[in-house]
Write an enzyme that holds these catalytic residues in place. Sequence first.
Site, PDB file in Angstrom:
ATOM      1  N   GLY A 147      35.170  43.684  34.198  1.00 33.53           N
ATOM      2  CA  GLY A 147      34.125  43.139  33.349  1.00 33.53           C
ATOM      3  C   GLY A 147      32.987  42.631  34.209  1.00 33.53           C
ATOM      4  CB  ALA A 148      29.858  40.871  33.354  1.00 34.02           C
ATOM      5  CD1 TRP A 149      33.997  35.060  35.972  1.00 35.70           C
ATOM      6  CD2 TRP A 149      32.474  35.587  37.506  1.00 35.70           C
ATOM      7  NE1 TRP A 149      33.962  34.040  36.892  1.00 35.70           N
ATOM      8  CE2 TRP A 149      33.034  34.347  37.860  1.00 35.70           C
ATOM      9  CE3 TRP A 149      31.499  36.131  38.338  1.00 35.70           C
ATOM     10  CZ2 TRP A 149      32.655  33.626  38.994  1.00 35.70           C
ATOM     11  CZ3 TRP A 149      31.106  35.409  39.482  1.00 35.70           C
ATOM     12  CH2 TRP A 149      31.687  34.180  39.793  1.00 35.70           C
ATOM     13  N   GLY A 150      34.214  39.844  36.832  1.00 33.40           N
ATOM     14  CA  GLY A 150      35.118  40.436  37.816  1.00 33.40           C
ATOM     15  C   GLY A 150      34.403  41.391  38.750  1.00 33.40           C
ATOM     16  CB  ALA A 177      28.423  37.878  35.735  1.00 34.44           C
ATOM     17  CE  LYS A 220      32.736  28.864  28.954  1.00 37.38           C
ATOM     18  NZ  LYS A 220      32.080  30.184  28.973  1.00 37.38           N
ATOM     19  NE  ARG A 233      31.220  38.144  28.294  1.00 41.04           N
ATOM     20  CZ  ARG A 233      31.964  38.858  29.130  1.00 41.04           C
ATOM     21  NH1 ARG A 233      32.977  39.555  28.653  1.00 41.04           N
ATOM     22  NH2 ARG A 233      31.725  38.882  30.412  1.00 41.04           N
ATOM     23  CG  ASN A 234      32.084  33.678  23.878  1.00 44.09           C
ATOM     24  OD1 ASN A 234      32.966  34.116  23.167  1.00 44.09           O
ATOM     25  ND2 ASN A 234      32.199  33.638  25.209  1.00 44.09           N
ATOM     26  CD  GLN A 289      38.342  36.054  27.730  1.00 44.58           C
ATOM     27  OE1 GLN A 289      39.530  36.328  27.882  1.00 44.58           O
ATOM     28  NE2 GLN A 289      37.624  35.496  28.675  1.00 44.58           N
TER      29      GLN A 289
END
Length: 502
Positions: free
Chosen positions: A51-54, A236, A286, A348-349, A376
């Site tokens: 994903g973006a952060w990974g 990210a 959050k 993204r949330n 998530q």
Amino acid sequence: MVGSIEAMNGSLLSHGSVQNFNGLEGKLDELRRIVGKADGDPLRIVGVGAGAWGSVFAAVLQDSYGQFRDKIHIRIWRRAGRAVDRATAEHLFEVINSREDVLRRLIRRCAYLKYVEARLGDRTLYADEILRDGFCLNMIDTPLCQLKVVTNLQEAVWDADIVVNGLPSTETQEVFEEMSNYWKERITDPIIISLAKGIEAALKPVPHIITPTQMIYRATGIPMENILYLGGPNIASEIYNKEYANARICGAEKWRKPLAKFLRQPYFIVWDNSDLVTHEVMGGLKNVYAIGAGMVAALTKESATSKSVYFAHCTSEMIFITHLLAEEPEKLAGPLLADTYVTLLKGRNAWYGQMLAKGDINRDMGENISGKGMIQGVSAVQAFYELLSQSSLNVLHPEENKPVAPVELCPILKTLYKILITREQSSQAILQALRDENLNDPRERIEIAQSHVFYRPSLLGQPQNNLKLQEKVMYLSELSITEEAHLYGFTSTAVKEGASIF
């Protein structure tokens, strides 16, 4: 922006003395020594999940340490076979041609033609294929450096010294159970750094939260001292563009301090902390309220006043919930609010909440959204609602003077559950909740949390301190059973029979 940074890095790589001055090789050598690596045996770091952060996490490490090829190998695993749709391929082509540095890099590697063909519809690109060229499917507009991509999980992780979990919480257990099969013959356990911010709920034998690090422990049996969590108020793409950021790596001192030093960059400051599970849960909390913030922003046409009203109520609910989860919740205020703030601005949330409210997407599309990845916050809404609905956690209602489940004091959470999970209300319900004339002043919710003993260590899977519990029971037995007992979450029967518990 990244192109100029890459060019600068390229010039630095040709001057080893400059890199040594920055201390990168020294930090790498120190971590290799602590891990126990012999000369000629590279430190192997593997990202699991792209994903973006990974992907950014792996790319930042590659940019910093990839030059020391005889000392460190960095690779990332993602599943094969995910096709890139035509619209994304067209957008990707535009991004490539807008960035001279990226265009030249692809031409030099004879990799440009396939993007032309995909743009014309003459061939299909795959997510693992474009990731090798530095394009994360969830973050097309921010090209990364080239990455070593592996699609066979066993090949990726069997000899890894450090595994970085970039998977959503919903996939963590399953993938790590498979990985554990490849580690049965290992002499030493790998170090795990989890980036995941989702949570799940378990209601038996007592209500409690399950975090990704706990999932990893259950799936692999790796000692908890080898499992850490890294999180913070970060976007990210901005981290890769070297915007100033900070994060905390949480876990046992044995690994968190050397890893914090290794991961720290001039633009990415990493602190260390011992409170792993609580920080991990706050990272999931959050996301719940970020979805609602996106809805409010869309429904009020970005009204600053409406967003501030929402922020006041959602932060008071989060503070209330932290008093259930942490013995010293005031220590979490800064990290939680900072993470919430950046997520509400650009996460993204929040984006998901906006798109739902606008009608651009709907719940039938699921939580894995093309171009964004896993949302998530949806599963976190369900987890927190189910946990805080349990009568065993009852607290005294300030107006009705009777015991109620904690969720009854969290109207925003209740509304989000009805919008996202049961789907009995539309996104408009979030505004109706804010405009309810009976809605309490958010200050009152905070005062309730601060003035009463709400802490429930069992929610995080931690044992209750029996001595403290006994003292509370003995004290309560001298007070009004019908009021004060419920105030602390005990039933009248439990107080009367308190002596028999011990």
